[in-house]
Design a protein around this motif. Sequence first.
Motif, mmCIF file in Angstrom:
data_model
loop_
_atom_site.group_PDB
_atom_site.id
_atom_site.type_symbol
_atom_site.label_atom_id
_atom_site.label_comp_id
_atom_site.label_asym_id
_atom_site.label_seq_id
_atom_site.Cartn_x
_atom_site.Cartn_y
_atom_site.Cartn_z
ATOM 1 N N GLU A 155 47.953 84.680 6.056
ATOM 2 C CA GLU A 155 46.700 84.026 5.683
ATOM 3 C C GLU A 155 46.507 82.716 6.454
ATOM 4 O O GLU A 155 45.400 82.332 6.809
ATOM 5 N N ALA A 156 47.629 82.064 6.721
ATOM 6 C CA ALA A 156 47.560 80.759 7.373
ATOM 7 C C ALA A 156 47.329 80.870 8.872
ATOM 8 O O ALA A 156 46.725 79.978 9.470
ATOM 9 N N VAL A 157 47.819 81.937 9.477
ATOM 10 C CA VAL A 157 47.780 81.992 10.942
ATOM 11 C C VAL A 157 46.713 82.939 11.479
ATOM 12 O O VAL A 157 46.548 83.076 12.685
ATOM 13 N N ASP A 158 46.007 83.580 10.570
ATOM 14 C CA ASP A 158 44.980 84.550 10.943
ATOM 15 C C ASP A 158 43.871 83.948 11.798
ATOM 16 O O ASP A 158 43.449 84.510 12.795
ATOM 17 N N SER A 159 43.368 82.812 11.355
ATOM 18 C CA SER A 159 42.296 82.142 12.102
ATOM 19 C C SER A 159 42.405 80.645 11.829
ATOM 20 O O SER A 159 43.137 80.229 10.934
ATOM 21 N N LEU A 160 41.674 79.846 12.608
ATOM 22 C CA LEU A 160 41.775 78.390 12.456
ATOM 23 C C LEU A 160 40.862 77.876 11.340
ATOM 24 O O LEU A 160 39.809 78.438 11.068
ATOM 25 N N ASN A 161 41.304 76.793 10.727
ATOM 26 C CA ASN A 161 40.486 76.087 9.753
ATOM 27 C C ASN A 161 39.629 75.074 10.517
ATOM 28 O O ASN A 161 40.120 74.057 10.977
ATOM 29 N N ARG A 162 38.358 75.403 10.681
ATOM 30 C CA ARG A 162 37.473 74.515 11.437
ATOM 31 C C ARG A 162 36.350 74.002 10.530
ATOM 32 O O ARG A 162 36.132 74.527 9.440
#
Length: 366
Positions: free
Chosen positions: A335-342
């Motif tokens: 869940e953490a590395v799937d996509s960036l928190n932008r």
Amino acid sequence: MNRTIAILTGGGDCPGLNAVIRGVVRSATMARDWRVIGIEDGFDGLVGEPRWRELPLDSVRGLLPRGGTILGTSNRGNPLAYPVEENGETRLVDISAEVVANFHRLGADALIAVGGDGTLKIARALQEKGIPMVGVPKTIDNDLRGTDVTFGYNTAVGIVTEALDRLHSTAESHHRVMVVEVMGRDAGWIALESGLAGSADVILIPEIPFDLDAVCTAIDQRKVRGSKFSIVVVAEGAFPADGQKIIQLTGPENQGVERLGGIAVFVADEIAERMQVETRVVVLGHVQRGGTPSPFDRILASRFGVKAVELIEQGRYGRMVSLRGREVCDVDIVEAVDSLNRIDPDGDLVKTAETLGVMLGRSRPL
Ligand code: F6P
């Protein structure tokens, strides 16, 4: 049951890493009588002859206020794509089998990997290849999903805010436009939140490609209202709507990781040329990552360290510790590395900034 757990810190350093190490060592040794060992320089410490050391209780004495990481770190040691020189050329090869074997040679039962996006992706892959793993999210960029915030970010925002406070008086005295470049990779969190806290007039973030005409108009309007100076904060990953982000280095020599930087010079030159004003560039660089962690980051990092040990005790591997609201919990590392928190360009933070009159690089939709 007597256990041995290992800990490593990977990726760029960040204030609070030592507080996590301290939290892990104290909760593992004092509350459980476990043994803790530290692997040096991230996953690099598991390449070739393993480099590691014992972490007894007294090794973490006085660590809470210390920046950096006593274990060392590396943002080049990706064992899944490890640079090897051959005939003058750099090739990336998968040496993960060697890393997994070296970990088991240490006799540790589990590994705590403290890192950002890159480190946690590696951790996830190595978990599947046989290293029981728990992740702890760190980065000043705050660009990791799966947690409301990463430790290190609060400290970085504090450092940039203080710099902006200081730059105001000199910018005002000289009637200059100060363009301040901050870190954050492809996320504008540091720029936006420190810009808001430090009362920047213009904030340029990667999530909103900017229009230089709109930026110049905003600076001009300030002049009309009687302010002869402006503070522009630009995130290193920001770029003009008709251009691209500035990449200093990429490719196998940097393990495919982009090194950003230089956008402030571009923005300052354009403003100077278009507006006939004096501009200056300030690149805060690694100052944003250095030094003592803020109280918030010391506490968050300590809580993360304690939670990571708890997860190991429960045999809940492949998890990452996380902050949700005011509670520390855990999520799947995926869940953490799937996509960036932008930053959401239509979200509350951006709306607040624009309502307060901050120019975010686009004509205001008001
Ligand atoms: O990810 C943290 C960070 O400080 C980024 O904000 C920045 O782009 C990068 O690391 C710099 O990396 P290095 O330490 O390799 O120069």
